[in-house]
Structures are given as structure tokens and as C-alpha cells.
Design a protein around this motif. Structure first.
Motif, PDB file in Angstrom:
ATOM      1  N   GLY A 155       0.837  -1.197   0.000  1.00  0.00           N
ATOM      2  CA  GLY A 155       0.000   0.000   0.000  1.00  0.00           C
ATOM      3  C   GLY A 155       0.866   1.239   0.000  1.00  0.00           C
ATOM      4  O   GLY A 155       2.097   1.162   0.007  1.00  0.00           O
ATOM      5  N   ALA A 156       0.239   2.388  -0.012  1.00  0.00           N
ATOM      6  CA  ALA A 156       0.977   3.652  -0.033  1.00  0.00           C
ATOM      7  C   ALA A 156       1.883   3.779   1.196  1.00  0.00           C
ATOM      8  O   ALA A 156       3.045   4.138   1.079  1.00  0.00           O
ATOM      9  N   GLU A 157       1.337   3.476   2.377  1.00  0.00           N
ATOM     10  CA  GLU A 157       2.124   3.598   3.601  1.00  0.00           C
ATOM     11  C   GLU A 157       2.392   2.258   4.270  1.00  0.00           C
ATOM     12  O   GLU A 157       3.411   2.077   4.916  1.00  0.00           O
TER      13      GLU A 157
END
Length: 177
Positions: A155-157
Motif C-alpha cells: 500500500g501507499a504507507e
């Protein structure tokens, strides 16, 4: 004496270190995902081992769906109620999905877990439920998910663990307050 001092410092550092995500979870699926991550620490970090670990993860999740505790205490949000038929009988099917919640502890994996449960129920049961409300479910496995629906991706983070789509019948839903 120095050795004792180093030993005490090591114990203090270990005691103060951050625990892995989901470490103390009472939720069956969150604990199982956390345990899998602990057993495969390079899974999300090493591209060379990622495919093998993801394949093991797929098999593990499908096998876990046979466990009586599979849905135990897992928070899900009702997103839709569908009219359908099962074995030529008209029924309602509730679509429940995992959800993100900013009030969860940062150690919790629940915000990183995606799960979809379709619950077969009577019209009376469905009438007592409300779209967008959050529930925990109990039920019996009707249709197992597919390995292809179980995924891991960056995921993004944080990593996202998609546990798949499963159908349960004889659903009882308890609202989370």
C-alpha cells in the motif's frame, strides 16, 4: 561486572522495543495474519521471497476459512443487502467488508486487512440490519473463497493483506457499539 551491565542493558532494550503489529490481538484472523508475518519476516521486504510467501499465505487463508473461529470478533461493515436465491429459495444476502478505523491502536493489523463476507439470511434477519453499520458475525461456511482472491500488495504507507471473499449461511450479526 561489565558483562552483567551489558546483559541488563540488552534486556532493557528488548523490553522497550516496539512489539510487532497485531501481537496481542484477541481477533482470530488478525492474530493468524500477524503470526504468518512473524514466521515470514522477509515476506513484505524481499521481492525474491515474496511470491513464495504469498502463495503460502493464500493456502493458509483458504484453510483457515474452515475454522470455527474464522469470523470470531472480526469487525465488518454492512455495505449492501441483495435479494437472491440459494437452492431455489429466495433469501437476502448481506455484503460485509472490513473497514478502516482511525481509533484502532497503531499496532492493529485490522486497518491493513481486507475481507469480504457474504451472509445468507432470511428477510427477517436482514430487516434488523442497517447499511453502513458495523457488526461482528457468526455463521457457517457455505462457500469457500478462491485462492486467487487472497492477495498481498504494497500500500501507499503500509502493506495490504486481502484475505478473500467467503459466503456464510445461518448468519447472526451483533452490532458493534
Amino acid at each position: 561486572m561489565r558483562k552483567l551491565m551489558y546483559f541488563v542493558m540488552a534486556v532493557v532494550l528488548i523490553a522497550c522495543s516496539e512489539k510487532p503489529k497485531g501481537f496481542d490481538s484477541k481477533i482470530f484472523l488478525e492474530k493468524e495474519v500477524s503470526d504468518f508475518i512473524k514466521l515470514n519476516p522477509d515476506w513484505t521486504k524481499n521481492v525474491n521471497t515474496e511470491a513464495d510467501a504469498t502463495e503460502k499465505f493464500k493456502h493458509k487463508m483458504i484453510n483457515l476459512s474452515n475454522e470455527a473461529n474464522f469470523l470470531a470478533d472480526f469487525p465488518l461493515q454492512l455495505t449492501a443487502i441483495i435479494d437472491t436465491t440459494v437452492s431455489d429459495q429466495p433469501v437476502k444476502m448481506g455484503v460485509f467488508k472490513g473497514f478502516k478505523d482511525a481509533t484502532r491502536p497503531k499496532e492493529s493489523l485490522l486497518n491493513n486487512i481486507e475481507l469480504e463476507v457474504r451472509g445468507i439470511m432470511s428477510a427477517d434477519q436482514a430487516a434488523g440490519l442497517a447499511i453502513d453499520k458495523k457488526y461482528t458475525l457468526k455463521g457457517m461456511l457455505f462457500k469457500q473463497g478462491k485462492r486467487a482472491d487472497v492477495k498481498f500488495f504494497h500500500g501507499a504507507e503500509t502493506p495490504i493483506y486481502t484475505l478473500g471473499k467467503y459466503t456464510f449461511w445461518n448468519i447472526s450479526a451483533s452490532e458493534i457499539k
